[in-house]
Design a protein around this motif. Sequence first.
Motif, short mmCIF file in Angstrom:
data_model
loop_
_atom_site.label_atom_id
_atom_site.label_comp_id
_atom_site.label_asym_id
_atom_site.label_seq_id
_atom_site.Cartn_x
_atom_site.Cartn_y
_atom_site.Cartn_z
N SER B 32 43.65 28.98 45.04
CA SER B 32 43.77 29.69 46.32
C SER B 32 44.37 28.82 47.42
O SER B 32 44.93 29.33 48.39
N THR B 35 48.01 29.57 48.21
CA THR B 35 48.22 30.83 48.93
C THR B 35 47.86 30.67 50.41
O THR B 35 48.59 31.14 51.28
N VAL B 36 46.76 30.00 50.68
CA VAL B 36 46.34 29.83 52.08
C VAL B 36 47.33 28.93 52.83
O VAL B 36 47.68 29.19 53.98
N VAL B 187 42.00 35.86 49.38
CA VAL B 187 43.43 35.94 49.07
C VAL B 187 43.67 36.33 47.61
O VAL B 187 44.68 35.97 47.02
N ALA B 193 45.44 39.11 51.10
CA ALA B 193 46.24 37.98 51.61
C ALA B 193 46.90 38.36 52.94
O ALA B 193 46.97 37.55 53.86
N THR B 196 44.29 38.24 55.59
CA THR B 196 43.97 36.85 55.92
C THR B 196 45.04 36.28 56.85
O THR B 196 44.74 35.57 57.80
N LYS B 197 46.29 36.64 56.58
CA LYS B 197 47.38 36.16 57.43
C LYS B 197 47.22 36.66 58.86
O LYS B 197 47.39 35.91 59.81
#
Lengths: 73, 253
Positions: B32, B35-36, B187, B193, B196-197
Motif C-alpha cells: 500500500s 499507492t499512498v 487504498v 484510492a 483517500t486522494k
Amino acid sequence: MALKGAIVVDREKCKGCGVCLVNCPTNTIALAKEVNSKGYNFAFMASPESCTGCTNCATVCPDTCITVYRVKV
Amino acid sequence: MDVNDIIKPENMVYSKTPVLTSTTMHYCPGCSHGTVHKLIAEVIDEMGIQEKTIGVSPVGCAVFAYNYVDIDWQQAAHGRAPAVATATKRLHPEKYVFTYQGDGDLASIGTAEIMHACNRGENIVVIFINNAIYGMTGGQMAPTTLLGMKTATTPYGRTKELHGSPLRITELLAQLEGTCYVTRQSVHNAASARKTKRAIRKAFENSALGKGTSFVEVVSTCNSGWKLSPVKANEWMVENMFPKYPVGDIKDL
C-alpha cells in the motif's frame, strides 16, 4: 458514444502484484507467462478490445507503471 | 479501432506524475505504501506546491520515501516525525509540512509526539499507514495488531489478557481540540484510492488555512508480514481490519 481505451504497462517496473487485475471492471488485464528481468510476471493488456480507459488499474497500481489512453468513438 | 491509434499523446488520460521520481520502489509487490506515495505526489502536483512541501519520513519501510517523492524531506528518529514537523512548520510557516508514519512508528514509540503535536494543533498533515504490524523488522506485533492475529512475536495470536486490545489511535486523536480533520481511508480499490486522494488534498488545504492538525489514517496491507498474496491481503483487510478500523471521516471541522 462508446469509450475505447488502452494501457501501456512499464514491464520492467511492474512487480506482478495483480492488484490491477482485480480492479479492472472489464477483465482486460492479465499477468504474462514470461517474466521481466527481476523475475516478475508483469501485467499486460490481454484483451485490448474490452478496455474502456477507466484508469482504475493505474489508480491502484502501487508502482505507478500503467499509463492509460482513451478515445471516444 | 487499433490499439496503436489509441496510444497517442493527445489521448493520454493517466500517467505518472512528475512529482514521483522514476526510481523503482523497494516495497514488496502490492504494498500500500506505493499507492499512498503516488496519491500524495498527485495531490502535490495538482496543488502546485512541489517547491513548498516538506515531508518528514519515519523509521520503517517508508524511511526511503525521499527517494520516491521529489520534494524536500527530512528523516526523523523513530516516532519523532511530529516533533520534527512541528519545528519545520514553525520555522517555515509558509511551507506545507507533512509526516508519513506507520503504526509501529506513530502508535507505539511515537505516541507522546503525535498526541502532543495534535493537542497543540500544529498546522501539519499526518499520513498514518496502519497495517497492524511492524513490516520492516519482520512482522512483529504492533499496537494496532488485531486480537487473534498471528505475528512473529504473537505466534499463537494476540490476546487481550497478555497484550491488551488493538489501539485505535485515530479515534483518540479525534478527541483532541487541536485536530481539525481526522479521517480513516484505504487504498485497496480504485474508488477508495480516489477518496483517500481527496482526503489528503483536504488535509493539505487545511494546513494552508491554519485550521490545525489534519490526520489521515490509511488502513493498509503488509502482504509479506501477513504471509498473503497482495490480492488476498486486500481481501483479508476488508474482512478483518475494517470491522475494527471502519473507514470514514471521524472529525471534520
